[in-house]
Write an enzyme that holds these catalytic residues in place. Structure first.
Site, mmCIF file in Angstrom:
data_model
loop_
_atom_site.group_PDB
_atom_site.id
_atom_site.type_symbol
_atom_site.label_atom_id
_atom_site.label_comp_id
_atom_site.label_asym_id
_atom_site.label_seq_id
_atom_site.Cartn_x
_atom_site.Cartn_y
_atom_site.Cartn_z
ATOM 1 N N ASP A 80 3.344 -1.944 2.151
ATOM 2 C CA ASP A 80 4.528 -1.640 3.278
ATOM 3 C C ASP A 80 5.466 -2.090 2.723
ATOM 4 O O ASP A 80 6.763 -1.679 3.660
ATOM 5 C CB ASP A 80 4.195 -3.206 4.292
ATOM 6 C CG ASP A 80 2.549 -3.138 4.890
ATOM 7 O OD1 ASP A 80 1.847 -2.362 4.803
ATOM 8 O OD2 ASP A 80 2.415 -4.602 5.063
ATOM 9 N N TYR A 126 -8.499 1.434 -5.475
ATOM 10 C CA TYR A 126 -8.938 -0.170 -5.613
ATOM 11 C C TYR A 126 -9.944 0.121 -6.261
ATOM 12 O O TYR A 126 -9.896 -0.322 -7.577
ATOM 13 C CB TYR A 126 -9.366 -0.070 -4.234
ATOM 14 C CG TYR A 126 -7.869 0.360 -2.867
ATOM 15 C CD1 TYR A 126 -6.833 -1.069 -2.713
ATOM 16 C CD2 TYR A 126 -7.863 0.946 -2.040
ATOM 17 C CE1 TYR A 126 -6.501 -0.799 -2.085
ATOM 18 C CE2 TYR A 126 -7.017 0.802 -1.207
ATOM 19 C CZ TYR A 126 -6.105 -0.148 -1.085
ATOM 20 O OH TYR A 126 -4.997 0.166 -0.239
ATOM 21 N N GLY A 139 -3.580 4.405 0.116
ATOM 22 C CA GLY A 139 -2.255 3.802 1.002
ATOM 23 C C GLY A 139 -1.668 4.711 1.900
ATOM 24 O O GLY A 139 -2.089 6.167 1.215
ATOM 25 N N GLU A 140 -1.230 4.040 2.246
ATOM 26 C CA GLU A 140 -0.217 5.421 3.767
ATOM 27 C C GLU A 140 0.832 5.892 2.314
ATOM 28 O O GLU A 140 1.237 7.341 2.725
ATOM 29 C CB GLU A 140 0.375 4.410 3.979
ATOM 30 C CG GLU A 140 1.575 5.427 5.327
ATOM 31 C CD GLU A 140 1.653 4.083 6.985
ATOM 32 O OE1 GLU A 140 2.913 4.467 7.402
ATOM 33 O OE2 GLU A 140 0.785 3.402 7.039
#
Length: 375
Positions: free
Chosen positions: A19, A194, A276-277
């Site tokens: 984020d 991950y 992730g993005e």
């Protein structure tokens, strides 16, 4: 140049690498285009390593309770655009202050809910939809939903100006030397993941076969990826290069990298494993073969998102099969043998998608145009 506006971006940190990484890239990119940005974040600690030099035009402010509006200078510099990133709700005292300023003769800020990235069909349907605010001091105002995406009918992807030119000037050998890596021509593979159950099989494959017939040097990101590699081997000494060249796999563990250096890592490698993005978009811009470890969700919603992404790429069967293997949540689901990466086919896939996406307007450009239209 677009008119200078004051943007307030609100970010609640869930994953320090995700984020806040997207929000910082957006804030810095808007600032590079002459905008003024206040980035409100509840935990800014990741910015210490992610962007140690900061960025002119971006102020990082603490999203505490209550909000320190005096320090922000909202009365002197009212908000023109307020963005709630990834479903967070803007602090109510900030909204109340904006309403007060509007009643005193100011303008309503453009209120944007910046959503998560997806290639799923709903993104085009929902992008730029409006939602009237039903209650609170801003009742009757409008909130707009802004969806990043991969088509001209979405909000686009984050891409700073001059990115392709910077990449074209990148010197891989010099960058590796600056990282203290004595590169001997091995295939370079980055690992940012991950804890995939398929990881031990991948390491075993590289240790036995290398990649495309050549030895592999694995460049491992810190944190969960490094811990997963070490857990897979317990004692990784045998993986180090041998004088007789007996093991085709060696490993280098990296410290936390600033965002620009993470781009360099992706540019340097022949194959990138990302999560992730933010990282998957950077892998696309890098134009190298890559595999995405998507964040797992309990209802398997991530699999629909992954399949839509692979459809967007027009991924060949080998890339789809590898993603299924890499994203399996149980060792049995991953299968017994790691598929061999098909670098040539995956390279063509990434380069084709990259060229198509480079021809589209980026996220900041579309945001600036949207705000100018709705201000």
């Amino acid at each position: 140049m677009a008119d200078v506006r004051f943007w307030d971006i609100f970010c609640k940190v869930i994953d320090n690498f995700g984020d806040i990484g997207v929000c910082w890239r957006l804030a810095a990119d808007l600032a590079s285009r002459g905008q003024q940005v206040r980035l409100w974040v509840d935990d800014a600690s990741a910015l210490d390593w992610m962007t140690p030099a900061g960025c002119e035009g971006v102020r990082v402010l603490t999203w505490g309770e209550p909000l320190d509006l005096a320090t922000a200078g909202l009365d002197q510099q009212p908000s023109d655009v307020m963005i709630e990133a990834f479903g967070c709700e803007i602090a109510p005292e900030f909204i109340a202050a904006c309403v007060r300023l509007e009643k005193a003769g100011g303008k309503k800020p453009v209120w944007i809910n910046l959503e998560y990235l997806s290639a799923e069909p709903y993104v085009e349907r929902c992008h730029a939809m409006l939602s009237p605010v039903q209650g609170g001091p801003a009742a009757g105002w409008i909130k707009w939903f802004f969806y990043p995406g991969f088509t001209p009918s979405t909000g686009g992807l984050l891409r700073e100006a001059g990115l392709a030119e910077r990449q074209a000037r990148f010197d891989r050998a010099a960058w590796l030397a600056a990282q203290g890596i004595a590169w001997r021509g091995e295939k370079l593979v980055s690992l940012f993941c991950y804890e995939p159950p398929a990881l031990p099989g991948l390491l075993a494959h590289f240790a036995a076969h290398g990649l495309a017939g050549q030895p592999v040097r694995l460049l491992v990101a810190p944190g969960r990826a490094a811990n997963a590699v070490k857990a897979a081997f317990n004692d990784e000494k045998w993986l180090q290069p041998k004088e007789n060249g007996g093991c085709p796999l060696s490993i280098s563990y990296f410290d936390l990298l600033p965002q620009a250096q993470f781009d360099h890592l992706l540019w340097a490698c022949d194959l990138n494993f990302v999560r992730g993005e933010d990282s998957v978009v950077r892998a696309l811009w890098a134009g190298k073969p890559f595999v995405w470890h998507i964040y797992p969700q309990h209802d398997d919603a991530h699999l629909a998102k992954l399949h839509a992404f692979l459809d967007m790429l027009d991924a060949p069967p080998s890339l789809r099969a590898f993603h299924a293997h890499w994203n399996a949540e149980e060792p049995g689901q991953a299968g017994g043998t790691c598929p061999a990466p098909d670098l040539a086919a995956w390279q063509l896939t990434t380069q084709t998608a990259r060229s198509r996406l480079l021809a589209q307007d980026d996220l900041s450009t579309r945001l600036l145009e949207f705000v100018a239209k709705n201000r």
